[in-house]
Design a protein around this motif. Structure first.
Motif, PDB file in Angstrom:
ATOM      1  N   GLY A  88       0.783  -1.230   0.000  1.00 54.89           N
ATOM      2  CA  GLY A  88       0.000   0.000   0.000  1.00 54.89           C
ATOM      3  C   GLY A  88       0.812   1.275   0.000  1.00 54.89           C
ATOM      4  N   THR A  89       2.037   1.235  -0.596  1.00 54.10           N
ATOM      5  CA  THR A  89       2.835   2.449  -0.695  1.00 54.10           C
ATOM      6  C   THR A  89       2.423   3.206  -1.951  1.00 54.10           C
ATOM      7  N   ARG A 100      -4.528  -2.063  -0.605  1.00 50.30           N
ATOM      8  CA  ARG A 100      -3.323  -2.888  -0.489  1.00 50.30           C
ATOM      9  C   ARG A 100      -2.789  -2.764   0.930  1.00 50.30           C
ATOM     10  N   GLY A 101      -2.272  -3.822   1.433  1.00 47.72           N
ATOM     11  CA  GLY A 101      -1.896  -3.816   2.840  1.00 47.72           C
ATOM     12  C   GLY A 101      -2.964  -4.575   3.612  1.00 47.72           C
ATOM     13  N   ARG A 131       1.047   1.724   8.342  1.00 45.87           N
ATOM     14  CA  ARG A 131      -0.209   1.074   8.688  1.00 45.87           C
ATOM     15  C   ARG A 131      -0.578   1.287  10.146  1.00 45.87           C
ATOM     16  N   GLN A 132       0.445   1.304  11.021  1.00 42.28           N
ATOM     17  CA  GLN A 132       0.128   1.371  12.447  1.00 42.28           C
ATOM     18  C   GLN A 132       0.530   2.692  13.065  1.00 42.28           C
ATOM     19  N   CYS A 156       1.646  -5.404   7.866  1.00 41.47           N
ATOM     20  CA  CYS A 156       0.450  -4.658   7.442  1.00 41.47           C
ATOM     21  C   CYS A 156      -0.813  -5.185   8.127  1.00 41.47           C
ATOM     22  N   ARG A 157      -0.690  -6.277   8.857  1.00 41.42           N
ATOM     23  CA  ARG A 157      -1.845  -6.951   9.442  1.00 41.42           C
ATOM     24  C   ARG A 157      -2.947  -7.171   8.406  1.00 41.42           C
ATOM     25  N   PRO A 158      -2.626  -7.951   7.366  1.00 44.91           N
ATOM     26  CA  PRO A 158      -3.606  -8.144   6.294  1.00 44.91           C
ATOM     27  C   PRO A 158      -4.705  -9.113   6.703  1.00 44.91           C
TER      28      PRO A 158
END
Lengths: 279, 274
Positions: A176-177, B88-89, B120-121, B171-173
Motif C-alpha cells: 500500500g505504498t 493494499r496492505g 499502517r500502524q 500490514c496486518r492483512p
C-alpha cells in the motif's frame, strides 16, 4: 597491517587523491574571492614577464598578473562545472523519471528526442546555444547543462526502468505504498549510486567543455579569466613565455583528473554491496 | 459475506489473448485457499489482478470484490489507483519467487520492515524500533538486532524469505497472498518456511491464498484448492477430495506424478541401504 585493511586503504586511494586535487582548486577559488595579488584588469606590469617578483608566475601579453588570472580561472572552472551539473542533473533527472514512468508511445517520443540530442556532439550543441546569445559564463553553463541533461536523462530512464521491474517495487506497492513514496524511498536511492558517479564524470567533462568554449571565445568575456581563454591568448607567445600556456593547461588537467578520481572512488563508497567486498 | 469474491475474471494481454479466462472462486475469512498450476498457467497474474497490480498493457475484466471487516466493500477491477493503494496492505502479498529481488538491495532490513509498520500502524521513534524487532522475532529470526542492521545481500535466502514474510505481516492483512514462497529455497529451508507460514496464519486467523506448482505442498497447507491450466480452472474442491478423487485428466496427472515421487521415496526407505 592486515591484508584486509590494506585493500580497504588501496580502494579508497582514488577518492582521497581526487579529493586532494579538487580540494586544492576549490581552496584557490575560495582564496580568490577574498584576496588576489593584483586586480585582474591591472595592466601595470611589463608584458610577458617571466616568473619572479612581484609577479610570481609572470605576466601575460597585456601585462596582467598570471597568478591572479589563474586564481580567478579556478572560480570560473568550478562554477562552470557545478552550474552545468546542477542544471543538467535537475533537468535530466526530471525528464528521465518522466520517461521511465511514461506510457509506451510517450516513452518512445522522449527516447527519440534524447537520441537526437545525444547524436549532436556536446560541444557543437553548446556552441549553438552560446552563439544565439552574447557570450558569457551563464550562457556557457546553460549550453553545457542542456547538452548534459540529455545524457543524464537517458541514463536515468534506463535506471528507472530497471528498478521498476524489480520485485521489491511490487512488494512495496502490495503493502500500500503510494507512487510518490515508492519513488522517494526505493527508486531514487537505487539509481543514485550510478547517477552520482555519472554526474561526477560529467562535472569533469563540463570543465573541459567550458575551457573549450572559452578557447573559442564563447565563454566568459574578459576581464574574467577563464583557463580556456588564457590558453588561447598565450598560445601565440608559447616560446617566449611558456608559463602562460603551461600553467592553465596543468590546472585543467589536475581538476579534471581529480574529479574523475572522485567519481571512481564514489562508485565504491555509494554502493553497500560493493562496500562489503571491500571489507 | 466472503472476504474475497472473484467472479468471471479475465486477464487479457496487449495483443488481445486471454491469459486468464473466466476464473471464479471465493475465499472466506480465515480460509486457506490453494491455487495450483504449472508455470505460465496464469496463477501469478491472478494474484496481481486481485491486487490491481497487473503490468502495463494487461487488462482485467470481470469482478474481484474484496470485503474485509473495517473497510468498505471494494471492487478491484477498474478501481482508481488511490482506492487501491488504500486497499493494499489489507490484502497483502508476499511476492517472492526469488527472495533476493523482493528486498530493496540498498536499504537496511530494519528500515524496510519499518516502512509498512509506520504507515499502517502509525508507529514512530522507539516504539517503531521495538515493533521492527518484534516483527523479526515473530518470524523466528535469530539475532533480530543484527538482521535489522544488515543489508539484504548480507543474509541468507531463508532469512530473506522470513524478512519478506515479516514485511507482509506488518500490514496486518486480512488476506495474505503467498506466490511461490518456497520455489527458490532448498528443501529443508522450504519446510521451515512453510511451517512458519502455517503457524502465523493460524495464529492470526488470516485468510491465505497460496500459489504454487507443487500439489503436495498446497494440499498439505490449504483446505480448498483450485487447479489452473492455460488460464482456466480445470478442477476445484476441498484439498482432500481433489487428491483422493481427481476428475479432470490434468488433475489426475498432477496427483499421479506426486504419488510417483512419494512412492520413489518410500521404496528407498523400505529398501534400506543399497
Amino acid at each position: 597491517m592486515s591484508a584486509q585493511a590494506r585493500t580497504a586503504r588501496r580502494r579508497s586511494l582514488p577518492l582521497t587523491a581526487g579529493c586532494v586535487l579538487v580540494g586544492l582548486v576549490v581552496a584557490v577559488a575560495v582564496v580568490s574571492l577574498f584576496w588576489v595579488p593584483f586586480t585582474p584588469d591591472d595592466t601595470s606590469g611589463d608584458r610577458l614577464m617571466p616568473p619572479g617578483l612581484p609577479h610570481l608566475l609572470g605576466t601575460d601579453k597585456l601585462g596582467r598578473d598570471l597568478l591572479t588570472q589563474l586564481m580567478i580561472g579556478a572560480r570560473i572552472a568550478l562554477a562552470a562545472g557545478a552550474g552545468s551539473v546542477v542544471l543538467g542533473g535537475v533537468i535530466g533527472l526530471a525528464a528521465g523519471l518522466a520517461a521511465g514512468f511514461a506510457t509506451r508511445w510517450l516513452d518512445d517520443v522522449v527516447s527519440a528526442l534524447l537520441d537526437i540530442l545525444i547524436a549532436f556532439p556536446t560541444l557543437l550543441l553548446a556552441m549553438l546555444v552560446a552563439a544565439t546569445q552574447t557570450a558569457s559564463l551563464t550562457s556557457a553553463i546553460v549550453a553545457i547543462g542542456l547538452a548534459m541533461s540529455a545524457i543524464v536523462a537517458r541514463l536515468t530512464r534506463v535506471l528507472v526502468k530497471r528498478v521498476l521491474a524489480q520485485d521489491y517495487i511490487t512488494a512495496s506497492r502490495t503493502s500500500g505504498t503510494s507512487w510518490p513514496r515508492v519513488i522517494a524511498e526505493h527508486v531514487l536511492p537505487n539509481i543514485w549510486p550510478t547517477l552520482t558517479v555519472n554526474l561526477a564524470l560529467q562535472f569533469g567533462l563540463a570543465v573541459l567543455a567550458e575551457a573549450s568554449l572559452s578557447y573559442l571565445g564563447l565563454g566568459a568575456p574578459p576581464p574574467n579569466a577563464s583557463w580556456g581563454r588564457m590558453l588561447a591568448e598565450a598560445q601565440a607567445s608559447v616560446f617566449i613565455a611558456p608559463v602562460g600556456v603551461i600553467a592553465p593547461g596543468v590546472l585543467i588537467v589536475l581538476l579534471v583528473v581529480g574529479v574523475n578520481l572522485v567519481a571512481d572512488g564514489l562508485r565504491d563508497v555509494a554502493d553497500p554491496t560493493r562496500r562489503r567486498r571491500r571489507r | 459475506m466472503s472476504l474475497l469474491e472473484v467472479a468471471g475474471l479475465h486477464v487479457r494481454a496487449a495483443g488481445g489473448r486471454d491469459l486468464v479466462s473466466d476464473l471464479s472462486f471465493t475465499v472466506e475469512a480465515g480460509e486457506r485457499f490453494g491455487l495450483i498450476g504449472e508455470s505460465g498457467s496464469g496463477k501469478s497474474l491472478t494474484a496481481l489482478a486481485i491486487m490491481g497490480l497487473l503490468p502495463p498493457g494487461m487488462t482485467a475484466s470481470g469482478s474481484v470484490v474484496f470485503d474485509a471487516p473495517g473497510t468498505d466493500r471494494t471492487e478491484v477491477v477498474g478501481a482508481p489507483e488511490r482506492r487501491l493503494t488504500r486497499l493494499r496492505g489489507q490484502v497483502t502479498s508476499v511476492v517472492f519467487q526469488e527472495p533476493l529481488t523482493a528486498l530493496d538491495p540498498l536499504m537496511r532490513i530494519g528500515r524496510q520492515v519499518a516502512e509498512p509498520l509506520r504507515r499502517r500502524q502509525g508507529l514512530r521513534g522507539r516504539a517503531l524500533d521495538k515493533a521492527v524487532l518484534a516483527a523479526l522475532e515473530e518470524v523466528r529470526l535469530a539475532e533480530p538486532r543484527r538482521i535489522a542492521r544488515a543489508y539484504p545481500h548480507e543474509i541468507s535466502g531463508g532469512q530473506r524469505q522470513r524478512v519478506a514474510i515479516a514485511m507482509a505481516l506488518a500490514c496486518r492483512p486480512a488476506l495474505l497472498i503467498a506466490d511461490e514462497p518456497t520455489t527458490a529455497l532448498d528443501v529443508t529451508v522450504q519446510a521451515e518456511v512453510l511451517a512458519l507460514l502455517d503457524g502465523l496464519v493460524a495464529e492470526r486467523s488470516m485468510a491465505l491464498l497460496f500459489i504454487s506448482h507443487d500439489l503436495a505442498v498446497v494440499a498439505g497447507l490449504t483446505d480448498h484448492v483450485l487447479i489452473l491450466k492455460d488460464g482456466a480452472a480445470v478442477e476445484s474442491g476441498s484439498a482432500l477430495d481433489v487428491v483422493n478423487d481427481p476428475r479432470h485428466p490434468y488433475a489426475r496427472e498432477l496427483v499421479d506424478s506426486a504419488r510417483v515421487l512419494d512412492a520413489a521415496l518410500d521404496r528407498l526407505k523400505g529398501g534400506g541401504t543399497p
